[in-house]
Design an enzyme around this catalytic site. Structure first.
Site, PDB file in Angstrom:
ATOM      1  N   HIS A  62       0.915  -1.313   0.052  1.00  0.00           N
ATOM      2  CA  HIS A  62      -0.116  -0.038  -0.019  1.00  0.00           C
ATOM      3  C   HIS A  62       1.004   1.296   0.005  1.00  0.00           C
ATOM      4  CE1 HIS A  62      -2.912  -2.732   2.348  1.00  0.00           C
ATOM      5  NE2 HIS A  62      -3.172  -2.840   1.155  1.00  0.00           N
ATOM      6  N   LYS A  72       6.016   6.617   6.596  1.00  0.00           N
ATOM      7  CA  LYS A  72       5.635   5.607   7.664  1.00  0.00           C
ATOM      8  C   LYS A  72       6.699   5.215   8.551  1.00  0.00           C
ATOM      9  CE  LYS A  72       2.172   3.617   4.853  1.00  0.00           C
ATOM     10  NZ  LYS A  72       1.822   2.541   4.215  1.00  0.00           N
ATOM     11  N   TYR A 132       2.229   1.558  13.332  1.00  0.00           N
ATOM     12  CA  TYR A 132       2.673   2.598  12.406  1.00  0.00           C
ATOM     13  C   TYR A 132       2.631   4.139  12.891  1.00  0.00           C
ATOM     14  CZ  TYR A 132       1.188  -0.847   8.870  1.00  0.00           C
ATOM     15  OH  TYR A 132       1.063  -2.157   8.152  1.00  0.00           O
ATOM     16  N   ASP A 168      -6.436  -6.312  -1.982  1.00  0.00           N
ATOM     17  CA  ASP A 168      -5.143  -6.627  -2.427  1.00  0.00           C
ATOM     18  C   ASP A 168      -5.007  -7.698  -3.502  1.00  0.00           C
ATOM     19  OD1 ASP A 168      -4.455  -4.568  -0.319  1.00  0.00           O
ATOM     20  OD2 ASP A 168      -3.959  -5.894   1.144  1.00  0.00           O
TER      21      ASP A 168
END
Length: 176
Positions: A62, A72, A132, A168
């Site tokens: 992603h 991130k 995250y 996905d």
């Protein structure tokens, strides 16, 4: 904090440097100045947690498109995952290359994922959790992805694929 290059332009591994004593240890896991000193995004807009029940689960790969690109910092806080970064920045010297690292609750390794680099992982244990730190808010209409088994990248996963979302599984083949 230590920053170690991982082979993708602007991506870093961040092993922790614990200060130990009889109680256990203390370690810095975020240092805005350390990120700024390396020219990395140090803004925090969101903090998210991903829990995965079963081993072999795949999430990703992603990323968010402009103008909501996001950097991130990813750390496994329970269990273990095989974490993959895929460079999708056309002007990057490592464009279309990928790297992978095993992140575990025991090794406490974190990965810095620059904006424009897709991120995904496969769980190596049941009950795996990832934390995250994210630099930009999630914008659903700018969410993008690359299929985990896209032949354009030949990503090598350690286990056969397990649970994954329909989204996905349905990403189209990557077009340069």
């Amino acid at each position: 904090m230590r920053f170690e290059p991982v082979g993708l332009e602007g991506a870093w591994s961040l092993p922790h440097d614990p200060v130990e004593d009889p109680r256990g240890f203390f370690a810095r896991v975020w240092d805005r100045a350390g990120f700024h000193d390396r020219g990395l995004t140090a803004d925090l807009a969101q903090c998210s947690l991903s829990y995965n029940r079963q081993i072999r689960t795949i999430r990703g790969l992603h990323y968010q498109a402009a103008p909501a690109e996001e950097a991130k910092l990813v750390r496994c806080i329970r269990g273990a995952v095989y974490d993959v970064l895929l460079d999708l920045r056309p002007r990057s010297p490592t464009y279309t290359r990928w790297i992978a690292r095993e992140l575990t609750a025991d090794n406490r390794l974190a990965l810095y994922v620059p904006a424009g680099v897709a991120h995904g992982y496969q769980t190596l244990s049941d009950d795996a959790e990832l934390l995250y730190l994210i630099s930009a808010p999630y914008v659903a209409e700018l969410a993008r992805g690359v299929r985990w088994n896209d032949p354009a990248f030949s990503i090598v996963w350690p286990l056969p694929a397990g649970v994954m979302s329909e989204r996905d599984q349905r990403y189209a083949d990557f077009q340069r």
